[in-house]
Every structure is written in C-alpha cells, then in structure tokens.
Design a protein around this motif. Sequence first.
Motif, PDB file in Angstrom:
ATOM      1  N   PHE A 128     -69.397   9.225  25.556  1.00 61.32           N
ATOM      2  CA  PHE A 128     -70.462   9.595  26.613  1.00 61.32           C
ATOM      3  C   PHE A 128     -71.049   9.489  25.974  1.00 61.32           C
ATOM      4  O   PHE A 128     -71.004  10.003  24.828  1.00 61.32           O
ATOM      5  N   SER A 129     -72.709   9.890  26.349  1.00 61.07           N
ATOM      6  CA  SER A 129     -73.771   9.888  25.785  1.00 61.07           C
ATOM      7  C   SER A 129     -74.031  10.702  25.137  1.00 61.07           C
ATOM      8  O   SER A 129     -73.400  12.338  25.344  1.00 61.07           O
ATOM      9  N   ARG A 130     -74.853  11.759  24.096  1.00 61.24           N
ATOM     10  CA  ARG A 130     -74.522  12.813  23.516  1.00 61.24           C
ATOM     11  C   ARG A 130     -76.123  13.877  24.133  1.00 61.24           C
ATOM     12  O   ARG A 130     -75.694  14.609  24.477  1.00 61.24           O
ATOM     13  N   ASP A 131     -76.464  12.851  25.327  1.00 58.24           N
ATOM     14  CA  ASP A 131     -77.310  13.578  26.299  1.00 58.24           C
ATOM     15  C   ASP A 131     -76.897  14.129  27.408  1.00 58.24           C
ATOM     16  O   ASP A 131     -77.322  14.295  28.552  1.00 58.24           O
ATOM     17  N   SER A 132     -75.311  12.957  27.538  1.00 56.38           N
ATOM     18  CA  SER A 132     -74.802  14.147  28.975  1.00 56.38           C
ATOM     19  C   SER A 132     -74.889  15.546  29.548  1.00 56.38           C
ATOM     20  O   SER A 132     -74.973  16.292  28.310  1.00 56.38           O
ATOM     21  N   LYS A 133     -74.261  15.603  31.120  1.00 54.42           N
ATOM     22  CA  LYS A 133     -74.515  16.939  31.006  1.00 54.42           C
ATOM     23  C   LYS A 133     -73.022  17.479  31.425  1.00 54.42           C
ATOM     24  O   LYS A 133     -71.965  16.067  32.419  1.00 54.42           O
ATOM     25  N   ALA A 134     -72.432  18.955  31.214  1.00 57.37           N
ATOM     26  CA  ALA A 134     -71.383  19.567  31.072  1.00 57.37           C
ATOM     27  C   ALA A 134     -72.546  20.553  33.043  1.00 57.37           C
ATOM     28  O   ALA A 134     -72.273  21.221  33.268  1.00 57.37           O
TER      29      ALA A 134
END
Length: 339
Positions: free
Chosen positions: A91-97
Amino acid sequence: MRLSKEFKIGAIMIAAVAALFIGVQYLKGNDLFNRSRVFYGIYNNVSGLAEGSPVTINGLQVGQVKSIRFIDSQSGHLLVSFVVTNKDIQFSRDSKAHLQSPELMGGTNVAILFGNSIEMAQSGDTLETSAEQGLVDAVNAQIAPLRAKTESMVASIDSVMTVMEVLLREDARPNLEKSFVSIRKTLESLESTSNRLNNIMASESERLSAIFANVESITKNLEENNDELTTILGNFAQISDTLAKADIARVIAQTGTALESTSSILAKIDSGEGSLGMLINNDSLYRNLEMASNNLDALLEDIRVHPKRYVSFSLIERKEKQLKLTKREVQQLQEILNQ
C-alpha cells in the motif's frame, strides 16, 4: 564424550524457557520467525483498541496490533505500532490507518485505507490516522434532533392545552359560538367565490387558452431572437458607455455660450447696429438698389434696341460719331451716377 547430568538439565531448562517465550509471543500474535513489517500511527483516542487487535485491508486480516503506549504525559497522544505479516500486500505511503468498529458489540481494529501515491510504504513508516465516530457519539447525534423536536412538540401541546382551557370556560362560550358562526360564513363566502371562479374559468377557457398560446408564442420568439436581443443590448451598453465617457456638461456649456452669442448678434441686428442691421431695418437702401436695378435694365434695353446710339462700326473706315442722348436718358444716367 559423555555429557554431565547438570549440563543436560541446564540445556533442558534453557530450551523450556525459550519455548515458553516463543509460545507467549505467539499467543500475543508476534511471530519471532516471521520478518513482518512494522508501521506506526498516532491517535488521540484508541476507542477500545487493544494489543493483538486485527489489522485489516478491505475486511481481510493482514496483521495485528503490536503495542499501544503514550508518546508523552502532556499531550495524551497514543502511539500504536502494528505489524503486517502478509508480504504480498503493498500500500502507498499516503494510506490511512483508520480505527473502526465493524460490529456493534465487537472490538476496535485498524483498517488500512489505500491512498493515491505511487510511493509504497516501508517498514517503520508512520501512517496518517483517522477514526470513525464512536457508538455513543453516533447515537447522540441521531437522538439530539429527535429530542429537540420532542421538546418543541411538548411546548406546542402545552400551548394548545392552554388555548383549549381558555376556550372551554363558560364566559368564553358566547365568543366561541360567534367565532364558529363567522367561520361558517367565511367558508360559505369562499365556496361561493370558488363557484364563481369555476364559472368564469369555464366560460373564458377559450380566451385563456388563446392568451397562454400567445404567451408561449412570445416566449418562443424571444428564445429564437435571443442572439439579436443580446446584440441590441450590447449596442445599448456601448452607447451608454460612450455617453457616460463624453463630456456632456462641456458640450452643453459651449452650446449655451453659442446661443448667447447668437442672441446678442440678433439683438444688435434688430436694433439696427452694423451694415446688416441697417439693411434690415432701413428700407431706403433697398429702394435705391431697386431703382438702380430698374434704371440699369432700361439702359441695357435701350442699348439693345438702339445700339447705334452708343457704338458704331465700319468695315472700310472708322468714323467717330458723337454720342447723342435724349433728355430722358441724360436724366436717368445722372440719377444712376448720383446714387
């Protein structure tokens, strides 16, 4: 080489302790022999999240929460570390947890929401975080409008009951009866008016249809000539701008000055000043000019009729003759010279 009994016991104890440690870590969800990726997220409130809670992507569990601890004692922010054991998931670095509660009575888990960046997240990165509204907050948000409407309804019912109490008193019954009579008369008047309107509509239906047709035709013409109307309005706007930019006051002032000068000149002419004024106001000059014109006409006519009196020609020899004039002609020439 024979091993001593003590060495065997020590080796067994070490192996037991290692197995116990590995088992405890496995029960916690930490696989010591699996090289998992670790990620972090910072939250203000974990909302029931615990160590070992699942980490999901689109509902599929791909890891679990490793630890939860305070960053410092002042801010109250919580640092949550979680591992992703599935190596095939990227998943990309700007994904959200994102913290969510998928079940009403279930716990909270971490759901990874994909971003749009082409740069992939690496182990040790801190992801952006978000959290859905808690159950209590959601219920309060739904109940708050209902509570406000209920309070308003109770106030309205109270007002209605107060009005009914006033209306049902004995001293108010005559006024109530009069009100009912007035209401009945009003309804009858409205019914009569409605019947009249129906009759008018029925009798004038053809005219109304024609009017609506004309209105529709006018609207259609306006729609078809929209471009021309726009051009006309644009021309009017240009004319308005030109008039606004023109120095109208200066032009009017100059026109007023010119009119005053013209009025002054006409006044002088009317009073007889100057040659033009004397010519207009004194008729003697006109009479003299008329008389001179008449005399000149008579002289020219006499020259045409009696040319030998004034000029003589000879092809052989030139003879000079004396000009002979009558007495009347001499007087006319004398008057012309005097004038």
